[in-house]
Design a protein around this motif. Structure first.
Motif, PDB file in Angstrom:
ATOM      1  N   GLU A 151      -5.860   9.780  -7.219  1.00  0.00           N
ATOM      2  CA  GLU A 151      -6.274   9.349  -5.880  1.00  0.00           C
ATOM      3  C   GLU A 151      -5.229   8.393  -5.334  1.00  0.00           C
ATOM      4  N   LYS A 152      -5.242   8.231  -4.031  1.00  0.00           N
ATOM      5  CA  LYS A 152      -4.335   7.264  -3.415  1.00  0.00           C
ATOM      6  C   LYS A 152      -4.851   6.853  -2.048  1.00  0.00           C
ATOM      7  N   CYS A 153      -4.194   5.854  -1.470  1.00  0.00           N
ATOM      8  CA  CYS A 153      -4.494   5.384  -0.112  1.00  0.00           C
ATOM      9  C   CYS A 153      -4.527   6.574   0.849  1.00  0.00           C
TER      10      CYS A 153
ATOM     11  N   ILE B 204       0.312  11.045   7.438  1.00  0.00           N
ATOM     12  CA  ILE B 204      -0.436  10.455   6.328  1.00  0.00           C
ATOM     13  C   ILE B 204      -0.346  11.400   5.128  1.00  0.00           C
ATOM     14  N   VAL B 205      -0.068  10.830   3.948  1.00  0.00           N
ATOM     15  CA  VAL B 205       0.098  11.633   2.732  1.00  0.00           C
ATOM     16  C   VAL B 205      -1.217  11.623   1.948  1.00  0.00           C
ATOM     17  N   LEU B 206      -1.732  12.821   1.662  1.00  0.00           N
ATOM     18  CA  LEU B 206      -3.040  12.932   1.003  1.00  0.00           C
ATOM     19  C   LEU B 206      -2.949  13.798  -0.252  1.00  0.00           C
TER      20      LEU B 206
ATOM     21  N   ALA C 282       6.049   9.795 -10.657  1.00  0.00           N
ATOM     22  CA  ALA C 282       7.199   9.904  -9.750  1.00  0.00           C
ATOM     23  C   ALA C 282       7.222   8.838  -8.665  1.00  0.00           C
ATOM     24  N   CYS C 283       6.070   8.386  -8.184  1.00  0.00           N
ATOM     25  CA  CYS C 283       6.078   7.422  -7.070  1.00  0.00           C
ATOM     26  C   CYS C 283       6.687   6.114  -7.545  1.00  0.00           C
ATOM     27  N   PRO C 284       7.813   5.681  -6.959  1.00  0.00           N
ATOM     28  CA  PRO C 284       8.417   4.432  -7.425  1.00  0.00           C
ATOM     29  C   PRO C 284       7.562   3.217  -7.091  1.00  0.00           C
ATOM     30  N   TYR C 285       6.711   3.338  -6.081  1.00  0.00           N
ATOM     31  CA  TYR C 285       5.861   2.204  -5.668  1.00  0.00           C
ATOM     32  C   TYR C 285       4.551   2.184  -6.443  1.00  0.00           C
ATOM     33  N   LYS C 286       4.342   3.208  -7.256  1.00  0.00           N
ATOM     34  CA  LYS C 286       3.156   3.334  -8.120  1.00  0.00           C
ATOM     35  C   LYS C 286       1.857   3.233  -7.320  1.00  0.00           C
ATOM     36  N   LYS C 287       1.767   4.043  -6.277  1.00  0.00           N
ATOM     37  CA  LYS C 287       0.580   3.985  -5.441  1.00  0.00           C
ATOM     38  C   LYS C 287      -0.414   5.136  -5.621  1.00  0.00           C
ATOM     39  N   PRO C 288      -0.061   6.244  -6.286  1.00  0.00           N
ATOM     40  CA  PRO C 288      -1.145   7.154  -6.688  1.00  0.00           C
ATOM     41  C   PRO C 288      -1.759   6.610  -7.988  1.00  0.00           C
ATOM     42  N   MET C 289      -3.065   6.731  -8.126  1.00  0.00           N
ATOM     43  CA  MET C 289      -3.748   6.180  -9.305  1.00  0.00           C
ATOM     44  C   MET C 289      -4.681   7.223  -9.891  1.00  0.00           C
TER      45      MET C 289
ATOM     46  N   LEU D 141       0.872  -1.163   0.000  1.00  0.00           N
ATOM     47  CA  LEU D 141       0.000   0.000   0.000  1.00  0.00           C
ATOM     48  C   LEU D 141       0.915   1.220   0.000  1.00  0.00           C
ATOM     49  N   CYS D 142       0.349   2.402  -0.042  1.00  0.00           N
ATOM     50  CA  CYS D 142       1.170   3.610   0.018  1.00  0.00           C
ATOM     51  C   CYS D 142       2.002   3.563   1.296  1.00  0.00           C
ATOM     52  N   ASN D 143       3.277   3.918   1.182  1.00  0.00           N
ATOM     53  CA  ASN D 143       4.198   3.874   2.329  1.00  0.00           C
ATOM     54  C   ASN D 143       4.132   5.131   3.191  1.00  0.00           C
ATOM     55  N   HIS D 144       3.284   6.086   2.816  1.00  0.00           N
ATOM     56  CA  HIS D 144       3.202   7.368   3.521  1.00  0.00           C
ATOM     57  C   HIS D 144       4.616   7.841   3.880  1.00  0.00           C
ATOM     58  N   CYS D 145       5.417   7.890   2.804  1.00  0.00           N
ATOM     59  CA  CYS D 145       6.862   8.118   2.905  1.00  0.00           C
ATOM     60  C   CYS D 145       7.193   9.417   3.652  1.00  0.00           C
ATOM     61  N   SER D 146       8.383   9.423   4.261  1.00  0.00           N
ATOM     62  CA  SER D 146       8.854  10.648   4.914  1.00  0.00           C
ATOM     63  C   SER D 146       9.272  11.685   3.875  1.00  0.00           C
ATOM     64  N   TYR D 147       9.763  11.232   2.716  1.00  0.00           N
ATOM     65  CA  TYR D 147      10.120  12.133   1.612  1.00  0.00           C
ATOM     66  C   TYR D 147       9.362  11.669   0.362  1.00  0.00           C
ATOM     67  N   PRO D 148       8.057  11.936   0.313  1.00  0.00           N
ATOM     68  CA  PRO D 148       7.240  11.354  -0.764  1.00  0.00           C
ATOM     69  C   PRO D 148       7.638  11.893  -2.132  1.00  0.00           C
ATOM     70  N   ALA D 149       7.849  10.985  -3.072  1.00  0.00           N
ATOM     71  CA  ALA D 149       8.165  11.396  -4.451  1.00  0.00           C
ATOM     72  C   ALA D 149       6.924  12.009  -5.098  1.00  0.00           C
ATOM     73  N   CYS D 150       5.751  11.498  -4.720  1.00  0.00           N
ATOM     74  CA  CYS D 150       4.489  12.018  -5.276  1.00  0.00           C
ATOM     75  C   CYS D 150       4.345  13.494  -4.920  1.00  0.00           C
ATOM     76  N   LEU D 151       4.632  13.818  -3.663  1.00  0.00           N
ATOM     77  CA  LEU D 151       4.492  15.193  -3.163  1.00  0.00           C
ATOM     78  C   LEU D 151       5.505  16.122  -3.842  1.00  0.00           C
TER      79      LEU D 151
END
Ligand code: SF4
Ligand code: SF4
Length: 417
Positions: free
Chosen positions: A232-234, A199-201, A216-223, A173-183
């Motif tokens: 959208e994402k988790c 939580i990253v929204l 940008a998200c390497p985990y491909k969790k925004p859709m 699932l989304c890792n709610h990363c500390s340095y989000p690539a999506c953000l």
């Protein structure tokens, strides 16, 4: 570009924004060894958040079979290839520079996806094609194997330390990363990290559907939602984390995927964070213990540089080079520790999926010895300790013993039809 501290890499790295961290961080540990691939987590998420028009192909939580499976298809192979092309042979670690506090896995010597990005982008990435999203569980339970002569079996068969024919389930699932690539990638600044829980929204009103986060998200969790035309994402089930679950009003509750897990492989929590983004010392927090003390749980592809907050206890039967690429150089120690768990670890492992309410700390009541054996030539003992999970206020939520109690039902229930 500002520099930020990435404790998983043991060094500073370039990131679009300067350091700013939440007070607590949404985090979890998944024990891959116990996952049965039942997809209950996947369906719990789907039936809660992604059942609407435009979300048909959207799976915020998915469980894929490694090494071949992936959603979207080959997401990790593609990200690793991009990094390799931009920084050939760069994905190496100096494990001699390991430091218990500042660099627990050693020093990452290669480039992150931020550092390897071309000038015009914030992070190295790619946009999956539509067909790569069509199958959330492609190659389900398909193993890979070392080659043997046709018509023969390998003489050692399948036994530890490594199986020659293997697969495993990877829960994502989304890792709610500390340095989000999506953000970092969002040109509209529509993505934000909540100061109270990390939580990253995605702000649905600001988003214009440029799909830069998907790229940008390497985990491909925004859709991308093709109906509403925004991404959208988790959402980390934030209403439950905030205490708005009707079953437990006012109490922080685990997200749906965690609370529904049949295999009891998931433990979710909120960990304290230092000003530099590292975890604040909290010895009796179960996640702090698993990640920072026992070091049995590791981040997924730490080399990407996003400092992901979902940690995994690696599967003990899988060839180590594969695991080292996926979870970094801490793999060997993590597997060894899990194979002969210390007394405290065995107790803490009982907390997985023991309660829906979020556990903030634990204590252990010692019990008697119930088993003894030899593991790798060393004596190993099992004790029937009881682990007690406590809430934010220190009130008991749950107690579980190492040995599961057996109940014998009275005979009148045997023929109840
Ligand atoms: S996993 Fe991807 S979508 Fe989630 S916070 Fe990290 S970069 Fe963003
Ligand atoms: S519910 Fe738990 S055991 Fe089942 S697939 Fe999901 S993570 Fe694995």
């Amino acid at each position: 570009m500002p520099e930020v501290h990435n404790w998983q890499l043991g060094r500073k790295m370039a990131y679009r924004f300067p350091e700013r961290h939440p007070r607590r961080q949404f985090a979890a540990v998944f024990n891959i060894n116990r996952c049965i691939g039942c997809q209950t987590c996947t369906m719990a998420c789907k039936s809660t958040w992604t059942f609407s028009r435009g979300q048909e192909y959207m799976w915020w939580n998915n469980v894929e079979t490694k090494p071949y499976g992936g959603y979207p298809q080959f997401w990790d192979v593609k990200a690793l290839e991009l990094l390799e092309r931009a920084d050939p042979d760069g994905q190496t670690w100096n494990t001699r520079q390991r430091d218990d506090r500042a660099a627990p896995y050693g020093l990452y010597q290669g480039k992150t996806l931020f550092e390897a990005a071309p000038k015009e982008a914030e992070a190295l990435g790619y946009l999956p094609a539509d067909e790569e999203w069509r199958a959330p569980n492609i190659y389900e339970d398909t193993p890979t194997a070392y080659p043997v002569a046709p018509g023969t079996y390998h003489p050692t068969g399948e036994s530890l330390p490594e199986h020659r024919t293997w697969f495993f389930h990877l829960q994502r699932l989304c890792n709610h990363c500390s340095y989000p690539a999506c953000l970092a990638a969002c040109p509209r600044n529509a993505i934000y990290k909540r100061p109270e829980d990390g939580i990253v929204l995605i702000d649905q009103k600001r988003c214009r559907g440029y799909k830069k986060c998907v790229e940008a998200c390497p985990y491909k969790k925004p859709m991308f939602n093709a109906y509403s035309r925004v991404s959208e994402k988790c959402i980390g089930c934030y209403p439950r984390v905030e205490g708005k679950e009707p079953l437990f009003p006012g109490t922080a509750v685990e997200p749906r995927c965690m609370a529904a897990c049949v295999g009891k492989i998931r433990l979710h929590g909120l960990v304290g964070v230092n000003p530099d983004g590292s975890w604040a010392e909290d010895r009796q927090h179960p996640l702090y213990y698993l990640v920072r003390v026992a070091k049995v749980a590791l981040p997924l592809y730490p080399q990407f540089g996003t400092q992901p907050n979902i940690y995994y206890i690696p599967p003990r039967w899988v060839p180590r080079p594969y695991l080292r690429q996926m979870f970094g150089p801490g793999v060997d120690q993590a597997v060894e520790t899990y194979l002969a768990p210390p007394r405290e670890l065995l107790a803490v492992l009982q907390l997985f999926r023991a309660a829906q309410r979020i556990i903030f700390s634990y204590r252990i009541e010692e019990g008697g010895k119930i088993f003894e054996t030899t593991i790798k030539g060393k004596k190993w003992e099992m004790f029937n300790d009881t682990v007690i999970g406590l809430d934010r206020a220190g009130k008991e939520i749950v107690r579980v013993s190492v040995q599961e109690p057996i109940y014998t039902r009275p005979a009148q229930h045997l023929n109840s039809i």
